[in-house]
Design a protein around this motif. Structure first.
Motif, short mmCIF file in Angstrom:
data_model
loop_
_atom_site.label_atom_id
_atom_site.label_comp_id
_atom_site.label_asym_id
_atom_site.label_seq_id
_atom_site.Cartn_x
_atom_site.Cartn_y
_atom_site.Cartn_z
N GLY A 1 -28.93 -24.34 53.46
CA GLY A 1 -29.20 -25.27 52.21
C GLY A 1 -27.97 -25.62 51.47
O GLY A 1 -27.89 -26.36 50.52
N LYS B 1 -26.38 -30.83 37.87
CA LYS B 1 -26.36 -30.42 36.53
C LYS B 1 -27.45 -29.70 36.13
O LYS B 1 -27.50 -28.44 35.44
N MET B 2 -28.70 -29.98 36.69
CA MET B 2 -29.85 -29.32 36.25
C MET B 2 -29.59 -27.92 37.16
O MET B 2 -30.17 -26.95 36.46
N MET B 3 -29.39 -27.78 38.17
CA MET B 3 -29.06 -26.64 39.04
C MET B 3 -28.18 -25.65 38.35
O MET B 3 -28.40 -24.42 38.00
N ARG C 1 -25.98 -35.34 39.56
CA ARG C 1 -27.00 -35.09 38.52
C ARG C 1 -27.89 -33.92 38.65
O ARG C 1 -28.28 -33.30 37.84
N ALA C 2 -28.57 -34.06 39.89
CA ALA C 2 -29.42 -32.96 40.14
C ALA C 2 -28.74 -31.54 40.09
O ALA C 2 -29.07 -30.55 39.46
N HIS D 1 -33.71 -16.49 47.04
CA HIS D 1 -33.17 -17.72 47.69
C HIS D 1 -32.95 -17.52 49.20
O HIS D 1 -33.61 -17.93 50.09
N LYS E 1 -27.53 -29.34 50.32
CA LYS E 1 -28.28 -29.68 49.23
C LYS E 1 -27.53 -29.48 48.07
O LYS E 1 -27.44 -30.43 47.06
N SER E 2 -26.82 -28.52 47.86
CA SER E 2 -26.04 -28.00 46.59
C SER E 2 -24.60 -28.73 46.64
O SER E 2 -24.09 -28.81 45.61
#
Lengths: 85, 303
Positions: free
Chosen positions: B71, B214-216, B211-212, B251, B74-75
Motif C-alpha cells: 500500500g 493531510k487527513m492520514m 489532501r487525503a 495495518h 496509496k500513501s
C-alpha cells in the motif's frame, strides 16, 4: 434526499465497515465500528464528490468523521443548500 | 548562505561526503563510515540483552509484488523509486543509442522490472515473515538494516535520497508491541544522550501525499502512532527526526495475513534509526574531526 441518508449510503459503499451501517445510531463511533484510516480517506473523497464540496484542512481529522451525525453536520456546514433532515 | 548549505559545504570540503552532482546522493568517507559502524555497535549495546532478535539484511531493492501489496503507493507515491531496464531487441538498442547521442529521452522505452527500491528497511520483512505461518508464542523480533530510497532531492544533507536505516521490528499482540515501543523510546533517548546530543521526543506524522494524506497525518498524530526523537543537525530551531517509534496497529498484520500463535491478526511496531542523520548530528555538534570529539563521546563510540 436528506444529507444524513446520503451519508449513510456513502458510508455503506465506501466505509468498508464489518457491520451493517443500518444498525449504527447517528452518534455511534465509526472508528469503534471498524472504520480504518484508509477507508475514512476514501469516505472523505466520496463525500466531496457527492456534495461538490471541499473539506478545509482544519476539518481533515478523526473528529469530523467520527460518527454519521458528525459527518452530516460537517457536510451541512459546507453545503448550506442541501436538505439537512 | 543558509545554515543547511553551509553544513553541506563544510562536509563536502572536509571530504566526509563526496559530491556526485545529484542533491541527496553522496559518497561517504572512511571517517564517516567509521562513525556509522561505531554507532551501530552502540545501538547493539543499548538493546535489551535478553531480546535476541532475528538478524536479517535485505538488499536495498524489494519484490515489486510485495511493494504493491504494502500500500506504499496509496500513501507516498511521490517518494517511491522503481527500477526500470532495457528489454528491447538489437534494433531497439540502436535507437536507444541514437536517442542518447541526440540528448533525447532514452528512458521512455525502459520497462519496469520486478524490483522496487526499498522505501523503509522493514517493508521487505512483513510478507516474508507472514509466509512462514503464525508467529511463535512470544511473537517476533527482528533486527534490520538497509539502504533506503526516497525521491526528495534536497540541499539539506539530512534529507538524502539514499540513506541507511537500522530498525528493530516487533510483531505480536497489541500489548507486546506497545511495550516494545515504550521501552525503545526510553532506550533511544539514553543512547542519544550517551553521544552528547540534545534530544526532544515529539509526536509526529509521516509525509502522506496530498489532501487525503493531510487527513492520514492528522489521524496518525491524534492516535499518537508515531513518535520522533528530534536532534539539531542543520539548525537548532528546526530539529531533524533521527529516530522514530512507530505503532502500525494491525495495518501490516491485515495487509499480509500475519497472525499471532493463537490465530489473531498480529500488530506490529518498529523503531528506526536514521544512521546518516545521527552521524551528521554528531559532526554538526562535535566538529568535523572525530579525534577532537569530547572524551566521553569518543569513549562511548570507540571504547
Amino acid at each position: 434526499m436528506p444529507i444524513i441518508e446520503d451519508v449513510r449510503q456513502i458510508i455503506a459503499s465506501h466505509g468498508k465497515l464489518p457491520v451493517d451501517v443500518a444498525t449504527l445510531a447517528d452518534d455511534a463511533d465509526l472508528y469503534a465500528a471498524g472504520l480504518s484510516s484508509f477507508a475514512s480517506v476514501q469516505l472523505m473523497l466520496a463525500l466531496e464528490e457527492r456534495f461538490d464540496i471541499e473539506f478545509p484542512e482544519t476539518m481533515l481529522n478523526r473528529k469530523t468523521f467520527s460518527s454519521i451525525g458528525a459527518i452530516s453536520s460537517a457536510v451541512a456546514e459546507l453545503a448550506p443548500d442541501e436538505q439537512v433532515a | 548562505m543558509d545554515m543547511q548549505s553551509s553544513l553541506l559545504d563544510r562536509l563536502l570540503d572536509a571530504g566526509l561526503l563526496i559530491d556526485t552532482g545529484i542533491d541527496g546522493l553522496y559518497g561517504r568517507s572512511g571517517a564517516f563510515e567509521d562513525v556509522i559502524a561505531r554507532f551501530e555497535k552502540l545501538i547493539d549495546a543499548h538493546a535489551p540483552a535478553d531480546a535476541r532478535p532475528e538478524v536479517i539484511r535485505f538488499p536495498p531493492g524489494m519484490n515489486r509484488k510485495h511493494f504493491e501489496g504494502s500500500g506504499y503507493m496509496k500513501s507516498f507515491p511521490q517518494l517511491a523509486g522503481t527500477v526500470h531496464s532495457f528489454c528491447g531487441c538489437e534494433l531497439d538498442h540502436m535507437n536507444l543509442l541514437q536517442c542518447i547521442a541526440e540528448g533525447g529521452d532514452w528512458t521512455e522505452g525502459q520497462k519496469a522490472t520486478d524490483v522496487v527500491l526499498t522505501p523503509a528497511a522493514c517493508y521487505p520483512l512483513y510478507p516474508v515473515v507472514a509466509k512462514r505461518g503464525p508467529l511463535p508464542a512470544g511473537g517476533g523480533l527482528f533486527d534490520l538494516q538497509s539502504y533506503c530510497f526516497r525521491h526528495e532531492p534536497s540541499k539539506d544533507p539530512a534529507r538524502m535520497q539514499l540513506f541507511r536505516m537500522r530498525e528493530f521490528v516487533r510483531m505480536g499482540t497489541p500489548d507486546q508491541v506497545m511495550e516494545f515501543r515504550e521501552d525503545w523510546m526510553e532506550r533511544g533517548q539514553k543512547l542519544i544522550s550517551a553521544v552528547g546530543l540534545d534530544v526532544e521526543l515529539d509526536t509526529a506524522n509521516d509525509p502522506f501525499f496530498g489532501r487525503a494524506g493531510k487527513m492520514m497525518g492528522n489521524s496518525q498524530r491524534e492516535q499518537k502512532l508515531k513518535f520522533e526523537l528530534l536532534i539539531p543537525v542543520t539548525s537548532s530551531a528546526n530539529k531533524t527526526a533521527c529516530l522514530s517509534f512507530n505503532y502500525h496497529q494491525d495495518h501490516f498484520g491485515t495487509t499480509w495475513g500475519l497472525t499471532t500463535a493463537d490465530g489473531a491478526t498480529a500488530h506490529t511496531a518498529c523503531v528506526g534509526f536514521g544512521l546518516e542523520r545521527i552521524t551528521l548530528a554528531l559532526f554538526a555538534r562535535h566538529g568535523l574531526e572525530t579525534a577532537d570529539w569530547p572524551a566521553d563521546v569518543r569513549k562511548a563510540l570507540w571504547g
